[in-house]
Design a protein around this motif. Structure first.
Motif, PDB file in Angstrom:
ATOM      1  N   ALA A  56       9.813   6.832   8.949  1.00  0.00           N
ATOM      2  CA  ALA A  56      10.545   8.086   8.796  1.00  0.00           C
ATOM      3  C   ALA A  56      11.746   7.910   7.872  1.00  0.00           C
ATOM      4  CB  ALA A  56      10.995   8.602  10.165  1.00  0.00           C
ATOM      5  N   GLU A  93      13.241   9.115  14.787  1.00  0.00           N
ATOM      6  CA  GLU A  93      14.006   9.426  13.574  1.00  0.00           C
ATOM      7  C   GLU A  93      14.464   8.147  12.872  1.00  0.00           C
ATOM      8  OE1 GLU A  93      14.743  12.142  11.982  1.00  0.00           O
ATOM      9  OE2 GLU A  93      14.090  13.742  13.341  1.00  0.00           O
ATOM     10  N   ARG A 108       5.090  11.084  16.435  1.00  0.00           N
ATOM     11  CA  ARG A 108       5.206  11.689  17.768  1.00  0.00           C
ATOM     12  C   ARG A 108       3.844  11.729  18.470  1.00  0.00           C
ATOM     13  NH1 ARG A 108       8.745  15.449  14.951  1.00  0.00           N
ATOM     14  NH2 ARG A 108      10.924  15.007  15.504  1.00  0.00           N
ATOM     15  N   LYS A 160       8.131  13.874   4.984  1.00  0.00           N
ATOM     16  CA  LYS A 160       8.914  13.340   6.102  1.00  0.00           C
ATOM     17  C   LYS A 160       8.534  14.042   7.406  1.00  0.00           C
ATOM     18  CE  LYS A 160      13.570  12.962   7.994  1.00  0.00           C
ATOM     19  NZ  LYS A 160      14.984  13.368   7.874  1.00  0.00           N
ATOM     20  N   ASP A 161       8.403  15.371   7.373  1.00  0.00           N
ATOM     21  CA  ASP A 161       8.021  16.108   8.581  1.00  0.00           C
ATOM     22  C   ASP A 161       6.629  15.686   9.062  1.00  0.00           C
ATOM     23  OD1 ASP A 161      10.408  17.445   8.447  1.00  0.00           O
ATOM     24  OD2 ASP A 161       9.572  19.231   7.467  1.00  0.00           O
ATOM     25  N   LEU A 220       6.780  12.227  10.729  1.00  0.00           N
ATOM     26  CA  LEU A 220       7.399  12.340  12.056  1.00  0.00           C
ATOM     27  C   LEU A 220       6.428  12.942  13.064  1.00  0.00           C
ATOM     28  CD1 LEU A 220      11.083  13.443  11.343  1.00  0.00           C
ATOM     29  CD2 LEU A 220      10.334  11.387  12.548  1.00  0.00           C
TER      30      LEU A 220
END
Length: 299
Positions: A129, A124, A213, A205-206, A209
């Motif tokens: 991000a 985050e 990950r 943004k999602d 991220l």
């Protein structure tokens, strides 16, 4: 957002420099190993030529030995070519020193990565991000400002006039109100556009991220599995390759095995040594990827 973009670029430069340096370090070690193997084969050629002079050795063994010697020379040429290319890439980061500095004989010590759960939480705060998060914040402000256009606009004007002669000074007060009656023409369109822009920023943004990950999980799996492979090569594969090469040499000297088998065992030992160097380098490259994702205090 631009500050986070700059921080992201700094991390990318550090990562790129490390990856190029590790490839150069591998090539430096590989050149040493190939040169040592070439010296061994060259000594075998001399021995075979001496034996052939006495009539106790076939000419094809000499030809095979000279062929392997030429192939090892080709490996050295290819290593030098790749080294020149990588030094040119490294020069983009550290300047002309990339062409003159000698590679150290030991691998660098990188900070040990955090555990996977802590590293996932750190994503985050990754600059990529946070850069998109700043776009979401800006989009929220656009939506708020677009909502303000539905409210009546008030303005109060106060004036004072000084007049000469026998005329009295005067003061004036004016109040105006702007009432948005036909919102479909302007306010509704602007609010809808602002909301769509905010939704797009949130999706971006999602997405970033999710990519971070996935990249972290892949790098972590590589780093852990490469550690296991390094241990396997150090404790088992390389030792067996050396034992096989020594046993084949003894058999060849006793006339039990032929020369091609001796060459294969020597090359198998060389390949095992090169593979171990590559695995160590790849493990550090995976570790560098992990540090890029979770960040470093001293970066």
């Amino acid at each position: 957002g631009e500050r986070y973009r700059q921080e992201l670029r700094t991390r990318e430069v550090i990562l790129d420099t490390r990856l190029v340096w590790l490839d150069l370090n591998y090539l430096a070690g590989a050149r040493i190993k190939v040169s040592q193997s070439r010296q061994t084969v060259a000594e075998l050629v001399e021995i075979i030529q001496a034996i052939f002079a006495t009539g106790r050795q076939a000419s094809q063994d000499i030809l095979r030995a000279e062929l392997e010697l030429s192939l090892l020379d080709d490996r050295l040429v290819e290593i030098d070519r790749k080294t020149s290319v990588l030094r040119a890439k490294l020069a983009r980061r550290i300047g002309e020193a990339a062409f003159s500095r000698k590679m150290p004989n030991r691998l660098p010590g990188l900070r040990h990565p955090s555990d996977i759960a802590a590293a996932l939480d750190m994503l985050e705060m990754h600059p990529a991000a946070r850069m998109y998060a700043s776009k979401v914040d800006a989009a929220d402000q656009d939506v708020r400002l677009a909502g303000e256009l539905y409210k009546p606009g008030w303005a109060v004007n106060v004036g004072y006039g000084a007049r000469g002669g026998d005329r009295s000074d005067f003061a004036s007060v004016g109040v105006t109100m702007d009432v948005p009656l036909f919102t479909a023409k302007r306010q509704d369109k602007r609010l809808l556009a602002a909301k769509k822009s905010r939704q797009a920023s949130r999706l971006s943004k999602d997405t970033i991220l999710l990519d971070l990950r996935k990249r972290l999980q892949v790098s972590r799996a590589d780093w852990e599995q490469l550690e296991n492979r390094v241990s396997l090569y150090q404790s088992v594969v390389l030792e067996r390759a050396k034992e096989t090469s020594e046993a084949t040499l003894s058999s060849y000297q006793s006339g039990v095995s032929d020369f091609p088998e001796l060459v294969r065992s020597r090359l198998a030992e060389l390949d095992a040594e090169l593979k171990l160097l590559r695995l160590k380098s790849d493990r550090l490259k995976a570790q560098a990827q992990l540090l890029f994702l979770e960040g470093e205090d001293d970066a």
